[in-house]
Design an enzyme around this catalytic site. Structure first.
Site: not given
Ligand code: NAD
Length: 295
Positions: A64-65, A95, A170, A245
């Site tokens: 999740l975000p 994260t 992380k 963030k």
């Molecule tokens: P994203 O915003 O693309 O995806 C998050 C998903 O969670 C979305 O599909 C959203 O609809 C869903 N969501 C939000 N609230 C929800 C709820 N209450 N119930 C169900 N689903 C819900 O984010 P991401 O890029 O996939 O990143 C996810 C995590 O991984 C974050 O914490 C980010 O910091 C970490 N991360 C991201 C990257 C990257 O390169 N994108 C790399 C390493 C770590």
């Protein structure tokens, strides 16, 4: 194995695809219906809530975000902890701050559920290729249970210590990454302004003491590394908003620990200014644009 996968965004969706490819049955939940439909076509089952997904699974994974979403998905009436059976292993890959990870794990423990934090690095490319690094905070037993499944989505599965330590690893890594990208940006922009060919400069740095990942793999100057976001208009990488963030998590954790993170605080402000200019959606290496005259 039947696995609940909740949070199917840029990272979660490709991770879930790799688990389906490995032969697992997935119970899927996200607020975004179109990603659910896409993964259902690959064989996943759509659930009506995190509770519903968790109730019928032998393992629960969330991606999740941010911390507020994690608290909501685990602790609400329709949340994971309302459905999950005692003894089911649970792992959150988002994260977030270490304290939220520990709080949610404590709530899970009250009902006999062992929860790990396992944030990742490797970006969307690593999620698709199944080469992520997982930084796992968990008991030794839970780590041993999770390791084989995480290895179907990643290459390096590291046990960092007890719950919360994955998040510590992380945020320390991303603190350094956010700072090093700014350092490389300053050096590249200064070299350019003083008149050296930027490719020659990058070559020198990458074989000298300034060498680092932000320079030799992800150089912010366009045209240096073909596969880096800088060479495709700063698209499709790690968004500046997510870096902001993570720096917020690091500076807040530092405040709680009475620990100075001086360069981290400055870096946070620079990404904050980038976000204010409406550029938070660009890859974080676009921070270099603050050092260049617009073309
Ligand atoms: P994203 O915003 O693309 O995806 C998050 C998903 O969670 C979305 O599909 C959203 O609809 C869903 N969501 C939000 N609230 C929800 C709820 N209450 N119930 C169900 N689903 C819900 O984010 P991401 O890029 O996939 O990143 C996810 C995590 O991984 C974050 O914490 C980010 O910091 C970490 N991360 C991201 C990257 C990257 O390169 N994108 C790399 C390493 C770590």
């Amino acid at each position: 194995m039947r696995i609940a996968f909740i949070g199917l965004g840029n990272m979660g969706a490709p991770m879930a695809r790799n688990l389906i490819k490995a032969g697992h049955q997935l119970n899927l939940f996200d607020l975004n219906k179109s990603v659910l439909a896409e993964l259902a076509e690959l064989g996943g089952q759509i659930s009506s809530s995190p509770r519903d997904a968790a109730q019928h699974s032998e393992l629960v994974i969330t991606m999740l975000p941010a911390a507020a979403h994690v608290r909501g998905v685990y602790l609400s009436e329709d949340g994971v902890l309302a459905g999950v059976k005692a003894g089911t292993p649970v792992v959150d890959c988002s994260t977030i701050d270490p304290q939220t990870a520990r709080d949610v794990a404590a709530a899970a423990a009250k009902q006999g559920v062992d929860l790990a934090d396992a944030p990742v690095s490797g970006g969307t490319g690593g999620a698709a290729a199944g080469t992520l690094t997982f930084m796992v905070g968990a008991s030794a037993d839970l780590f041993a249970t999770l390791q084989p499944v995480l290895a179907q989505m990643g290459r390096n599965i590291v046990h960092c210590g007890e719950v919360g330590t994955g998040q510590i690893a992380k945020i320390c890594n991303n603190l350094l990454l956010g700072i090093s990208m700014i350092g490389v940006s300053e050096a590249m922009a200064l070299g350019n302004a003083l008149g050296i060919d930027t490719k020659v400069l990058a070559g020198i740095i990458n074989s000298s003491t300034g060498r680092c990942w932000s320079s030799d793999t992800y150089n912010p100057w366009p045209g240096i590394i073909e596969t880096a976001p800088a060479s495709r208009g700063y698209t499709g990488g790690f968004g500046a908003e997510l870096m902001l963030k993570d720096l917020g998590l690091a500076t807040e954790a530092a405040r709680q620990a009475h620990q100075p993170v001086i360069l981290g605080a400055v870096a946070q402000q620079l990404y904050q200014a980038m976000s204010l200019r409406g550029e938070g959606g660009k890859d974080f290496s676009a921070i270099v644009e603050g050092y260049r005259k617009p073309e």
